[in-house]
Design a protein around this motif. Sequence first.
Motif, short mmCIF file in Angstrom:
data_model
loop_
_atom_site.label_atom_id
_atom_site.label_comp_id
_atom_site.label_asym_id
_atom_site.label_seq_id
_atom_site.Cartn_x
_atom_site.Cartn_y
_atom_site.Cartn_z
N ILE A 6 -17.16 -1.26 1.44
CA ILE A 6 -18.31 -0.55 2.02
C ILE A 6 -18.45 0.81 1.34
N VAL A 7 -19.62 1.39 1.46
CA VAL A 7 -19.89 2.75 1.00
C VAL A 7 -20.29 3.55 2.22
N ILE A 8 -19.67 4.72 2.40
CA ILE A 8 -20.05 5.63 3.49
C ILE A 8 -20.72 6.83 2.85
N GLN A 9 -21.97 7.07 3.23
CA GLN A 9 -22.75 8.14 2.64
C GLN A 9 -23.10 9.16 3.73
N ALA A 10 -22.82 10.44 3.47
CA ALA A 10 -23.16 11.51 4.41
C ALA A 10 -24.40 12.24 3.88
N LYS A 14 -30.74 19.88 8.53
CA LYS A 14 -30.71 21.05 9.42
C LYS A 14 -29.27 21.46 9.74
N LYS A 15 -28.83 21.26 11.00
CA LYS A 15 -27.47 21.66 11.40
C LYS A 15 -26.59 20.45 11.69
N GLY A 16 -26.80 19.35 10.97
CA GLY A 16 -26.00 18.16 11.25
C GLY A 16 -25.86 17.26 10.04
N LEU A 17 -25.26 16.12 10.26
CA LEU A 17 -25.06 15.11 9.23
C LEU A 17 -25.46 13.75 9.78
N THR A 18 -26.01 12.92 8.91
CA THR A 18 -26.24 11.52 9.23
C THR A 18 -25.33 10.72 8.30
N PHE A 19 -24.60 9.76 8.86
CA PHE A 19 -23.73 8.92 8.06
C PHE A 19 -24.35 7.54 7.94
#
Length: 105
Positions: A6-10, A14-19
Amino acid sequence: NTGYPIVIQAVPFKKGLTFRVIGHPTGKKVAFSPPSIKYKYTSVMTKDAETGREYEKKIRTNAFRTEVIRTVSINGKVIKREKIKSSYKLHGDKVDVKIRKKEPR
């Protein structure tokens, strides 16, 4: 547990992260409940200025705990449901955690 990498992309916003988790399709669908947020409180003893009577006062801290429910299903049938708990301690809030030095901002 799929037998494939799998690949995990961050991705920052704004003030957060989406994975994003990218991998080989398995037919599984994963859903998360909205987070339940519970703040930690601390107690301090204080004195009423007029009566001189002491009482305990609860103060909300910046520390909090979240809980989400993760549900995994295949073809509409739930195969796994689990509660995920996380605790968060904001920098500078010295309740229960020793802070050795301030982090650079």
